[in-house]
Design a protein around this motif. Sequence first.
Motif, short mmCIF file in Angstrom:
data_model
loop_
_atom_site.label_atom_id
_atom_site.label_comp_id
_atom_site.label_asym_id
_atom_site.label_seq_id
_atom_site.Cartn_x
_atom_site.Cartn_y
_atom_site.Cartn_z
N GLN A 224 0.83 -1.21 0.00
CA GLN A 224 0.00 0.00 0.00
C GLN A 224 0.86 1.25 0.00
OE1 GLN A 224 -2.49 0.37 3.47
NE2 GLN A 224 -2.96 2.51 3.08
N HIS A 259 -4.68 4.46 -13.47
CA HIS A 259 -5.69 3.48 -13.09
C HIS A 259 -5.04 2.16 -12.68
CE1 HIS A 259 -9.48 1.27 -13.11
NE2 HIS A 259 -8.90 0.36 -13.87
N ASN A 262 -3.41 2.64 -9.37
CA ASN A 262 -4.44 2.83 -8.35
C ASN A 262 -5.15 1.52 -8.02
OD1 ASN A 262 -5.69 4.62 -6.59
ND2 ASN A 262 -7.42 4.96 -7.95
N GLU A 263 -5.26 0.62 -9.01
CA GLU A 263 -5.87 -0.69 -8.77
C GLU A 263 -5.06 -1.48 -7.75
OE1 GLU A 263 -8.50 -2.67 -9.76
OE2 GLU A 263 -9.45 -0.83 -10.42
N LEU A 265 -2.98 -0.19 -5.55
CA LEU A 265 -3.11 0.53 -4.28
C LEU A 265 -4.44 0.20 -3.62
CD1 LEU A 265 -2.12 2.62 -2.24
CD2 LEU A 265 -3.14 4.40 -3.68
N TYR A 266 -5.53 0.17 -4.41
CA TYR A 266 -6.85 -0.14 -3.86
C TYR A 266 -6.87 -1.55 -3.28
CZ TYR A 266 -11.73 -1.64 -3.84
OH TYR A 266 -12.93 -2.17 -3.47
N ASP A 267 -6.33 -2.51 -4.03
CA ASP A 267 -6.36 -3.90 -3.59
C ASP A 267 -5.58 -4.08 -2.29
OD1 ASP A 267 -6.94 -6.82 -4.22
OD2 ASP A 267 -4.75 -6.88 -4.13
N ALA A 269 -4.67 -1.69 -0.13
CA ALA A 269 -5.25 -0.88 0.95
C ALA A 269 -6.49 -1.56 1.52
CB ALA A 269 -5.60 0.51 0.43
N TRP A 270 -7.32 -2.13 0.63
CA TRP A 270 -8.54 -2.82 1.09
C TRP A 270 -8.18 -3.99 2.00
CZ3 TRP A 270 -10.68 -7.66 0.90
CH2 TRP A 270 -12.04 -7.76 1.19
#
Length: 612
Positions: A224, A259, A262-263, A265-267, A269-270
């Motif tokens: 992250q 994108h 960010n994908e 990072l999103y994965d 971070a989630w």
Amino acid sequence: MSESRTNMRRGHGPMRGMGATEKAKDFKGTIGKLLAYIGSYKIGIVVVMLFAVGSTVFNVLGPKTLGRATTELSKGLMRKIQGSGGIDFSKIGWILVGVMCLYGCSTLFSLIQGWIMTGITQKICYRMRKEISEKINRMPMKYFESRTNGEVLSRITNDVDTLGISLNQSVTQLITSIATLIGVLIMMLSISPLMTLIALVILPISIALISIVVKKSQKYFKTQQEYLGHINGKIEETYGGHNVVKAFNKEKKEVEEFHNTNEVLYDSAWKSQFLSGMMMPIMAFVGNLGYAGVAIAGGFLTIQGTIQVGDIQAFIQYVKQFTQPIQQIAQVMNMLQSMAAAAERVFEFLDEEEEVQVIEDPVKEEHIQGNVDFDHISFGYQENQVIIHDFSANVKAGRKIAIVGPTGAGKTTLVKLLMRFYDVNSGSIRLDGHDIRDFNRRDLRNAMGMVLQDTWLFKGTIMENIRYGRLDATDEEVIAAAKAAHAHSFIKALPGGYRMELNEEASNVSQGQKQLLTIARAILANNPIMILDEATSSVDTYTEARIQKAMDHLMEGRTSFVIAHRLSTIRDADCILVMKDGDIIEQGRHGELLEKGGFYADLYQSQFETVS
């Protein structure tokens, strides 16, 4: 923008390594350095520890004292049922007043230790930022040319902020948690060793479950923060090169790259937030098991008359307090890892190699004439990649020297060596017969004025930007310098004139106007040696001719080095050094070099040929 992208691929992302749970390479060593660094605040920290312990002691005494009220209430009810008396509300009232005093003192002590610790951490952060800022001015150019601006800025902002926040929270929380554990354990043992044993069974279960969660979430936190750095770097370079992105219609490509990053990072971070969020439910579940065991054992002991009813109520409160410090300690360990990682990056920066600013017995020349000798110098940014080979030249004081050649010939590098942004690998550069390495860098650079192709202006008024060349200059001197640089007329036409404030990027004036302001700054500095690196590259031909006259007047009696691609601007130079592949292949005046019909002549004629 491409340079920023290249640096990021080398692993120099602007906010790399700022993870909440990133591990330091040398945790113990970094913590030791940090303790030594904050040693001057040890008295304040000791006071914080005393107040934190005091707050905890008052807080821990509260439940048992409150349990006395519960016991007194239950006894009063029993007396009332048996008809032998009633509830002594006066006694219960005094007990409750005592409880309020205990919790009041605990809150007061907590506020005081928080106030003191906040002051200490902010002083530490202030000191660190001050030292980093001072360090920047002592570091060699090669450090900044191998890293992005974002990474250097993150040391001052993100790393110091992370360090300050973690230090402020972790120290007091660690002391409080340990004191609470010890205090609660003592109070629990004083009530019932059996119930204490039951409550302690939850400790290894809690530690095991938390360890599993932390281990699982660690890699996601690391990813992250790594991709948070990539995201910040992407934003920095994209917005910095916004005009280029628009001009080449690469919006779609930039959005796609953002994108994809960010994908990831999103994965990460989630998953990291989900796993860390599981701590509370796990602790609640384990805590409820503990409550159930304590309630059963407490009821059995009360029936036997071993303990009082109020003791069960107090013990349940202690069990709740006992589980909280365990979770807090786990969080503190994460914060300590984060703090150590941030501190390590700050200390790495503070320990970086510095330029030697002051030497013993330096050359002191009050009146530098400007004689410069390049004596068989060689240089390479990398030891195995030499770009200037055996360069020699003799420059007499007051002469105008033009340095020309194709891109990559070493022209700008030569100027960097002259100003000691880098030191030569071999040979020497002498100023008035003295090796420039025998000067203090500050004294050496005070003798040189410089105008670069890449303009640099700061947020402030035009008057302040020009005065940067000589801070003690009067307004009249600043205006005179602007007139000499042919900047006065356009400045007066701007809203506010010399008092107009430039923004952070100085984008509220044109590129050519920015160049004129930097030339005015150099004129104001009035140094004995002038260095002009494509100083008129951003202005039109008419303005260039006018500036050239002003520069010729400025350079009279001064040693001047002029790097130029437009050879028409240096035809009146006293000597032209023609560089190719790091060597001087020709030198002489403009007419002499044209008559030779060599490389310079070909270079000169090529600027007037029509490319088919």
